[in-house]
Design a protein around this motif. Structure first.
Motif, PDB file in Angstrom:
ATOM      1  N   GLY A 371      -0.650   2.591 -81.392  1.00  0.00           N
ATOM      2  CA  GLY A 371      -0.637   1.340 -80.649  1.00  0.00           C
ATOM      3  C   GLY A 371      -1.646   1.310 -79.525  1.00  0.00           C
ATOM      4  O   GLY A 371      -2.245   0.271 -79.235  1.00  0.00           O
ATOM      5  N   ASN A 372      -1.854   2.441 -78.859  1.00  0.00           N
ATOM      6  CA  ASN A 372      -2.813   2.483 -77.753  1.00  0.00           C
ATOM      7  C   ASN A 372      -4.230   2.228 -78.226  1.00  0.00           C
ATOM      8  O   ASN A 372      -5.010   1.549 -77.556  1.00  0.00           O
ATOM      9  N   THR A 373      -4.565   2.768 -79.392  1.00  0.00           N
ATOM     10  CA  THR A 373      -5.903   2.534 -79.927  1.00  0.00           C
ATOM     11  C   THR A 373      -6.083   1.067 -80.282  1.00  0.00           C
ATOM     12  O   THR A 373      -7.119   0.464 -79.988  1.00  0.00           O
ATOM     13  N   ALA A 458      -6.851  -2.917 -65.649  1.00  0.00           N
ATOM     14  CA  ALA A 458      -8.124  -2.988 -66.373  1.00  0.00           C
ATOM     15  C   ALA A 458      -8.138  -1.909 -67.455  1.00  0.00           C
ATOM     16  O   ALA A 458      -8.489  -0.755 -67.205  1.00  0.00           O
ATOM     17  N   SER A 459      -7.754  -2.277 -68.667  1.00  0.00           N
ATOM     18  CA  SER A 459      -7.698  -1.315 -69.768  1.00  0.00           C
ATOM     19  C   SER A 459      -9.064  -0.699 -70.012  1.00  0.00           C
ATOM     20  O   SER A 459     -10.093  -1.349 -69.858  1.00  0.00           O
ATOM     21  N   LEU A 460      -9.068   0.565 -70.413  1.00  0.00           N
ATOM     22  CA  LEU A 460     -10.262   1.358 -70.682  1.00  0.00           C
ATOM     23  C   LEU A 460     -11.014   1.730 -69.403  1.00  0.00           C
ATOM     24  O   LEU A 460     -12.143   2.188 -69.453  1.00  0.00           O
ATOM     25  N   VAL A 495     -19.600  -0.059 -58.808  1.00  0.00           N
ATOM     26  CA  VAL A 495     -18.425  -0.113 -59.677  1.00  0.00           C
ATOM     27  C   VAL A 495     -17.602   1.153 -59.451  1.00  0.00           C
ATOM     28  O   VAL A 495     -18.124   2.267 -59.535  1.00  0.00           O
ATOM     29  N   SER A 496     -16.327   0.996 -59.162  1.00  0.00           N
ATOM     30  CA  SER A 496     -15.471   2.165 -58.977  1.00  0.00           C
ATOM     31  C   SER A 496     -14.111   1.907 -59.615  1.00  0.00           C
ATOM     32  O   SER A 496     -13.676   0.768 -59.764  1.00  0.00           O
ATOM     33  N   VAL A 497     -13.467   2.990 -60.008  1.00  0.00           N
ATOM     34  CA  VAL A 497     -12.137   2.952 -60.610  1.00  0.00           C
ATOM     35  C   VAL A 497     -11.181   3.651 -59.656  1.00  0.00           C
ATOM     36  O   VAL A 497     -11.421   4.795 -59.262  1.00  0.00           O
ATOM     37  N   VAL A 498     -10.110   2.978 -59.273  1.00  0.00           N
ATOM     38  CA  VAL A 498      -9.185   3.543 -58.296  1.00  0.00           C
ATOM     39  C   VAL A 498      -7.753   3.425 -58.810  1.00  0.00           C
ATOM     40  O   VAL A 498      -7.472   2.704 -59.766  1.00  0.00           O
ATOM     41  N   GLY A 499      -6.867   4.134 -58.140  1.00  0.00           N
ATOM     42  CA  GLY A 499      -5.446   4.033 -58.459  1.00  0.00           C
ATOM     43  C   GLY A 499      -5.005   4.980 -59.548  1.00  0.00           C
ATOM     44  O   GLY A 499      -5.810   5.624 -60.220  1.00  0.00           O
ATOM     45  N   ASP A 500      -3.704   5.068 -59.720  1.00  0.00           N
ATOM     46  CA  ASP A 500      -3.102   5.942 -60.719  1.00  0.00           C
ATOM     47  C   ASP A 500      -2.719   5.145 -61.955  1.00  0.00           C
ATOM     48  O   ASP A 500      -2.729   3.914 -61.955  1.00  0.00           O
ATOM     49  N   VAL A 510      -5.010   3.390 -70.286  1.00  0.00           N
ATOM     50  CA  VAL A 510      -5.619   3.767 -69.004  1.00  0.00           C
ATOM     51  C   VAL A 510      -6.078   2.507 -68.259  1.00  0.00           C
ATOM     52  O   VAL A 510      -7.265   2.283 -68.036  1.00  0.00           O
ATOM     53  N   SER A 511      -5.120   1.693 -67.866  1.00  0.00           N
ATOM     54  CA  SER A 511      -5.411   0.387 -67.252  1.00  0.00           C
ATOM     55  C   SER A 511      -5.306   0.484 -65.734  1.00  0.00           C
ATOM     56  O   SER A 511      -4.366  -0.043 -65.121  1.00  0.00           O
TER      57      SER A 511
END
Length: 692
Positions: A371-373, A458-460, A495-500, A510-511
């Protein structure tokens, strides 16, 4: 320019633990520790500036590295941490402590020292020559890594850990490694030892001939010391011969004593369950037909059969992605090999040319295995579905059509080359549901567009190469009509990705949260001409159902597992339970719900068109709601009918149960929104209002 180092993060809660790698590594080397310590606290591993995806510093020195670490912690919102530094990472940890002592709850210094070698310039030059000259015979550090790292690993290193170390090293440029080697010989903070008041644990490998336990004496006897038996310099990858013990000391990080035996990987396991039964049971699309009775086309059957070739191993990998909340990278490697990253790219532009209906069938079959894929695959393919034939059918000016054709050729080319696109729309407000303009803004400049804003769920995130972002042209009085659809390179400055990311279900998506800070992109970043997205969204409402196939596939997977389990066809299940009337009745009820969902799914996905009728739009809402809710009901019934053993994590059912509950929550068509719009539309004619 964004200079914040990149990082990996796992877990939530507690005082966070931050891991700093050694000279020849990146954050990936800490994956086993992230998995283990992330169970009880937030755990972060940085990639040092200039290594891997981390931006290089203008000046590589100890204060700048400490500042870069502080910047990363500020970005993550972490005021106080436990800090573990290995080798040169331990020197960075000491430098950070002396700049920010109030931010360090405790120190763990592994295979490091308070001063490197000698202050004699001749000694330093000789050391650098011995370490750097051998690199000359290699074209890259990746080539040199097997020989360079062999002496540090110790005799008891496991093969998976050796491979992980080499993979981590392969991300380092040779020149950057040499820069850090030159910096290494300058480190000397021996005079500052007495200033370290935080509880400190000193780690050393028994077989490390460069930084032994005796070498730690220089740190003072007031701190706790720990020698790890049977390991070399890279203790984290060794297999200790026996549990480590702590020498007496003034203080230590709570729970540090069992650290050594827990450093072994929890990541590298064989598949939890043999999923070969799926080869027989995989008929989620084959056993169904179009609403009008037409069978699947030859092309659709061929694409589904291609998924089946890979599906069983995807089902077996799904355990790992769920357990670790990690992205299904290996499955995307397969999708690239299959040519499926270009599934919805038109054939005339080099893709497989799948239309909306074909995409939904393929996606439901992918979800049957993982399902995740399928969930993330929806995000990727939506970027080509939105921008292909349906836009060609809309009214564009000649200038808009020409620019759109040129831009999409670029992005389709990226997809065909294996680049992954995501589609982060959510902003934590009504924008994704179409209630008001998107908060993320794009300001036109002479060089293109500058974006600022935030996307949640934000998936991926951290895994896509491009983020397909909806944003608003930064003009006075902007409305939804000023919406732009942009493809933002993941490595663009700002552009940065933050949070758990530790959710109930769909954990492999991985959203996390995306931050855009003064991100400059060219005109060619536009996936659609300005203002066209909102028009397309209103004319093609079925595009908001592209997640529906994922939950159709999950529902079928749960039903088939229940049947296989009760028949004793699942590996490890040697008792048949099919003869009990209660089991038979439950399976019959599940089958009825499943067929109701499939019938509506097939009819509605066959009705995809521009400007569907009011009745067709209502059926789309009904289909979305039915599939999402029936998926949760079917998986819940499967849990009940299979009983307690099937709830173990060695089987897929408990994961399917958790995944199924997420569908009704996903914007823009959540279950509540579907019911709200459907009920209103059924009771009010177009444009009709109550008298006030």
């Amino acid at each position: 320019m964004n200079s914040t180092p990149s990082w990996l993060s796992h877990g939530i809660g507690g005082t966070p633990l931050v891991l700093l790698h050694g000279m020849g590594s990146t954050a990936d080397v800490w994956l086993p520790q992230l998995a283990h310590f992330g169970r009880t606290r937030q755990t972060i591993a940085w990639t040092a500036p200039g290594y891997g995806t981390s931006p290089a510093l203008e000046s590589l020195d100890w204060p700048s590295l400490a500042t870069a670490l502080a910047d990363m912690l500020d970005t993550l919102g972490l005021p106080r941490i436990h800090l573990l530094g290995h080798s040169i990472g331990g020197m960075v940890a000491q430098s950070f402590y002396h700049q920010h002592p109030d931010r360090v709850a405790s120190l763990i210094l592994s295979a490091t020292s308070a001063g490197f070698g000698s202050t004699d310039p001749h000694w330093q030059e000789d050391f650098l020559r011995q370490r750097t000259e051998p690199l000359g015979k290699y074209d890259s550090f990746a080539q040199a890594a097997p020989d360079m790292l062999a002496g540090f690993m110790g005799p008891n290193i496991t093969e998976p850990m050796r491979q992980l170390a080499l993979i981590s090293a392969s991300q380092i440029e040779k020149e950057r490694y040499i820069d850090y080697m030159r910096l290494l010989v300058t480190f000397n903070r021996k005079a500052d030892l007495e200033r370290i008041s935080a509880p400190t644990l000193l780690l050393a490998g028994e077989l490390d001939n460069q930084c032994s336990a005796q070498g730690h004496e220089t740190h003072g006897r007031q701190h706790a010391q720990c020698t790890i038996s049977g390991t070399g310099r890279r203790q984290a990858h060794g297999q200790p011969r026996k549990p480590a013990t702590l020498q007496s000391g003034r203080g230590r990080l709570p729970g540090a004593a069992p650290l050594t035996t827990d450093l072994r990987s929890t990541r590298y396991r064989t598949p939890i369950m043999d999923s070969s039964y799926l080869a027989e049971y995989a008929h989620s699309a084959d056993a169904n037909a179009h609403f009008n009775g037409l069978p699947l086309t030859a092309e659709q059957k061929a694409l589904i059969a291609k998924v089946d070739e890979y599906g069983v191993k995807w089902a077996e990998r799904a355990f790992k992605y769920d357990r670790e909340a990690s992205f299904p990278t290996e499955n995307y490697d397969d999708l690239k090999e299959m040519g499926f990253l270009g599934l919805c790219v038109p054939k005339r532009l080099g893709g497989l040319g799948a239309d909306y209906r074909t995409y939904t069938l393929v996606a439901s079959r992918i979800a049957y295995y993982c399902g995740n894929t399928a969930n993330t695959f929806n995000m990727h393919n939506a970027n080509s579905l939105w921008t292909a034939d349906m836009i060609d059918a809309m009214e564009l000016t000649d200038e808009e059509r020409e620019a759109h054709e040129a831009n999409r050729r670029i992005h389709y080319g990226n997809m065909l080359a294996g680049k992954i696109y995501s589609q982060p729309f959510s902003e934590g407000s009504g924008a994704a549901a179409g209630k008001h303009a998107f908060g993320t803004t794009a300001t036109r400049t002479a060089d293109g567009w500058v974006l600022n804003g935030k996307k949640i769920f934000a998936s991926l995130s951290g895994h896509a190469d491009y983020y397909g972002v909806l944003c608003t042209d930064d003009v006075p009085g902007a409305t939804l009509a000023d919406t732009l659809f942009m493809a933002i390179p993941a490595d663009a400055p700002g552009v940065s990705v933050v949070g758990d990311w530790d959710p109930l279900g769909m954990r492999g998506t991985v959203s996390r949260t995306l931050i855009f800070k003064d991100v400059l992109v060219p005109e060619t970043a536009q996936l659609m001409p300005r203002g066209i997205y909102i028009k397309a969204a209103s004319q093609y409402p079925h595009m908001f159902m592209t997640l529906t196939p994922t939950y159709m596939g999950v529902a079928q997977a749960a039903y088939d597992f229940a049947v296989a389990y009760l028949r004793g066809d699942v590996a490890g299940v040697n008792v048949k339970r099919r003869m009990y009337p209660t089991k038979q009745h439950a399976i019959a009820e599940m089958y009825i719900k499943l067929q109701q969902a499939w019938a509506l799914f097939h009819r509605v996905t066959s009705e995809f068109k521009r400007r569907p009728s009011r009745e067709e739009r209502s059926r789309a809402f009904a289909c979305q709601y039915t599939v999402m809710e029936y998926c949760a009901e079917i998986t819940s019934m499967a849990v009940r009918v299979c009983g307690g053993q099937a709830m173990l994590k060695t089987f897929p059912l408990e994961r399917l149960f958790r995944d199924s509950r997420c569908g009704a929550l996903m914007l823009p068509w959540t279950a509540e929104i579907c019911i709200d719009r459907l009920g209103y539309g059924l009771l009010y004619k177009e444009g009709e209002r109550d008298d006030e």
